[in-house]
Design a protein around this motif. Structure first.
Motif, short mmCIF file in Angstrom:
data_model
loop_
_atom_site.label_atom_id
_atom_site.label_comp_id
_atom_site.label_asym_id
_atom_site.label_seq_id
_atom_site.Cartn_x
_atom_site.Cartn_y
_atom_site.Cartn_z
N HIS A 1 67.16 -30.21 -21.82
CA HIS A 1 68.61 -30.29 -21.93
C HIS A 1 69.04 -29.90 -23.34
O HIS A 1 70.04 -29.18 -23.52
CB HIS A 1 69.09 -31.70 -21.60
N GLY A 2 68.30 -30.38 -24.34
CA GLY A 2 68.60 -30.00 -25.72
C GLY A 2 68.43 -28.51 -25.95
O GLY A 2 69.23 -27.90 -26.68
N ILE A 3 67.42 -27.91 -25.33
CA ILE A 3 67.21 -26.47 -25.47
C ILE A 3 68.37 -25.70 -24.84
O ILE A 3 68.84 -24.69 -25.38
CB ILE A 3 65.88 -26.05 -24.83
N GLU A 4 68.87 -26.17 -23.70
CA GLU A 4 70.01 -25.51 -23.07
C GLU A 4 71.24 -25.51 -23.97
O GLU A 4 72.09 -24.62 -23.88
CB GLU A 4 70.34 -26.19 -21.74
N ALA A 5 71.33 -26.51 -24.84
CA ALA A 5 72.49 -26.63 -25.75
C ALA A 5 72.08 -26.33 -27.20
O ALA A 5 72.72 -26.82 -28.13
CB ALA A 5 73.06 -28.05 -25.66
N ILE A 6 71.06 -25.51 -27.40
CA ILE A 6 70.49 -25.35 -28.73
C ILE A 6 71.48 -24.78 -29.73
O ILE A 6 71.41 -25.09 -30.93
CB ILE A 6 69.20 -24.50 -28.67
N GLU A 7 72.44 -23.97 -29.29
CA GLU A 7 73.41 -23.44 -30.22
C GLU A 7 74.27 -24.56 -30.81
O GLU A 7 74.66 -24.51 -31.98
CB GLU A 7 74.30 -22.39 -29.54
N THR A 8 74.57 -25.57 -30.00
CA THR A 8 75.34 -26.71 -30.50
C THR A 8 74.45 -27.69 -31.24
O THR A 8 74.86 -28.25 -32.27
CB THR A 8 76.05 -27.42 -29.33
N VAL A 9 73.25 -27.92 -30.74
CA VAL A 9 72.30 -28.76 -31.47
C VAL A 9 72.06 -28.18 -32.85
O VAL A 9 71.97 -28.91 -33.85
CB VAL A 9 70.97 -28.87 -30.70
N GLY A 10 71.96 -26.84 -32.91
CA GLY A 10 71.75 -26.15 -34.18
C GLY A 10 70.42 -25.45 -34.23
O GLY A 10 69.37 -26.11 -34.33
N VAL A 11 70.43 -24.12 -34.16
CA VAL A 11 69.17 -23.37 -34.22
C VAL A 11 68.52 -23.52 -35.59
O VAL A 11 67.32 -23.24 -35.73
CB VAL A 11 69.38 -21.88 -33.89
N ASP A 12 69.28 -23.96 -36.58
CA ASP A 12 68.72 -24.19 -37.90
C ASP A 12 68.44 -25.66 -38.17
O ASP A 12 68.01 -26.02 -39.28
CB ASP A 12 69.68 -23.67 -38.98
N ASN A 13 68.67 -26.52 -37.19
CA ASN A 13 68.54 -27.97 -37.39
C ASN A 13 67.42 -28.61 -36.59
O ASN A 13 67.04 -29.75 -36.88
CB ASN A 13 69.85 -28.67 -37.02
#
Length: 412
Positions: A341-353
């Motif tokens: 689920h986190g991977i599906e939202a990785i842009e919001t989670v932060g690809v740099d975070n």
């Protein structure tokens, strides 16, 4: 069939930001100054008896008829090693709260050379390891009555961590040190002592008030945060480093706590986002360990909404000048190992975070299948994003001497 044989893109080797070490029996006999050794932690082997869960902690007794177990005795407390914290190599149904000896564990739990071999088997290049007997941020020594011995134990553990556990690994085992939690000035001194020998990671409590310590809002910890910022030391907060795990009911089975373990990381992150600490120390880096990341998009949305709609009465109008997510993306790292689920939202989670972990040798560990698990999560992502999640962000976070040309280009 390998990834290349199947036509899938191969993935880079992992840098795991959350693993664990089982302390060898000789640690304090070797590294604690001689004048403290008789009052320091003592290893012993005995049968394990009854288990009780009291005040958020497991309590054990010894029993000559019980499962033979390796223990530590320190002041008035005894601490057994349990199979769930040295679970690699056992089947899921064998990962229990039964006691275990070091000889029954996979050798990589406590032997650095064997750990490197297990990392080679597991597609892992480098690993940051949290303590076990001292507990995740050194609570064992903070709770001790004799603080002089406790301080000596913290320093001895750190010396062992830097010189023995990590010393001959060629940088593949990354030192993670403790601080004396009971005295912020001593904590600052320990940060500086370890930074001078190249350490860039310290473990800290996710919620210090649960340990009877001042809150991050009080200003008490500001000298510690300042020292971490100045030395580039990352503040690593593992789930359970508050000695309290969330549960819906006091008599709920441990599975409820395991499912809710991210709650402490979420609560801690909100605490920091609204504390002003990240405003005051704009280069301070925080890392949440084993908290996963699928919850982060909503947490950030809610924090920003509260800041926008409620900051006047909420006490943060002058304290937090920008939306809280600003500070998250600038200064906070999360980590994951099973979180699609986190991977599906990785842009919001932060690809740099986001960073990756294997949790070796705990019951949750992806060993020896980390490459398969990681490929399943990030194999479909753009190559540069997969690189960041599996190793690039960890390298940047900890200032590691890997992939220097690529890291420099990414941050230019």
């Amino acid at each position: 069939m390998s990834g290349n044989e199947s036509g899938a893109r191969d993935i880079p080797k992992v840098i795991s930001v959350d693993d664990h070490v089982i302390e060898p029996a000789h640690l304090f006999a070797t590294w604690l100054p001689a004048k403290y050794r008789d009052r320091g932690p003592q290893p012993f082997t005995a049968g394990i008896g009854e288990l009780a869960y009291v005040g958020g902690k497991y309590r054990f007794t010894t029993d000559p008829e019980g499962q033979v177990t390796d223990w530590w005795r320190y002041e008035d407390e005894i601490f057994p090693y349990k199979r769930i914290i040295a679970a690699v190599g056992f089947s899921r149904d064998e990962m229990t709260l039964d006691g275990i000896t070091r000889e029954q564990m996979r050798r990589g739990c406590w032997d650095p050379k064997a750990r490197l071999a297990d990392m080679d088997m597991n597609h892992v290049e480098a690993s940051l390891c949290f303590p076990t007997f001292p507990r995740f941020c050194g609570q064992t020594f903070a709770e001790a009555k004799d603080k002089e011995v406790g301080l000596a134990c913290v320093r001895a553990y750190n010396d062992w961590m830097v010189e023995e556990w990590c010393g001959d690994s060629g940088g593949r085992l990354i030192p993670l040190c403790l601080i004396p939690l009971w005295d912020v000035d001593l904590a600052v001194a320990e940060i500086r002592r370890n930074a001078a020998r190249g350490v860039r990671a310290v473990t800290f409590s996710e919620i210090p008030t649960y340990l009877g310590l001042p809150s991050i809002h009080s200003g008490y910890w500001d000298p510690f945060f300042a020292a971490c910022e100045e030395t580039g030391t990352v503040v690593n907060m593992h789930i359970g480093s508050s000695s309290q795990m969330p549960a819906a009911s006091p008599d709920a089975p441990p599975a409820v706590q395991a499912s809710l373990s991210f709650n402490n990381a979420m609560a801690s992150m909100m605490d920091f986002l609204f504390s002003g600490v990240l405003v005051k120390f704009p280069r301070l880096k925080l890392a949440y360990s084993e908290g996963q990341m699928g919850w982060i998009p909503y947490a950030l949305e809610r924090a920003d909404d509260v800041w926008e709609e409620h900051r006047a009465w909420g006490g943060v109008k002058d304290l937090v000048p920008e939306p809280p997510s600003t500070y998250y993306y600038r200064q906070i790292f999360c980590c994951f190992f099973r979180d699609k689920h986190g991977i599906e939202a990785i842009e919001t989670v932060g690809v740099d975070n986001a960073t990756f972990e294997t949790d070796y040798p705990h019951v949750d560990s992806t060993w020896p299948h980390t490459k398969q698990v990681a490929t399943d999560h990030v194999g479909h992502l753009p190559e540069d994003v997969a690189y960041k999640l599996l190793r690039g962000n960890a390298i940047r976070m900890l200032g590691l001497p890997f992939d220097q040309d690529r890291t420099a280009a990414a941050t230019a």
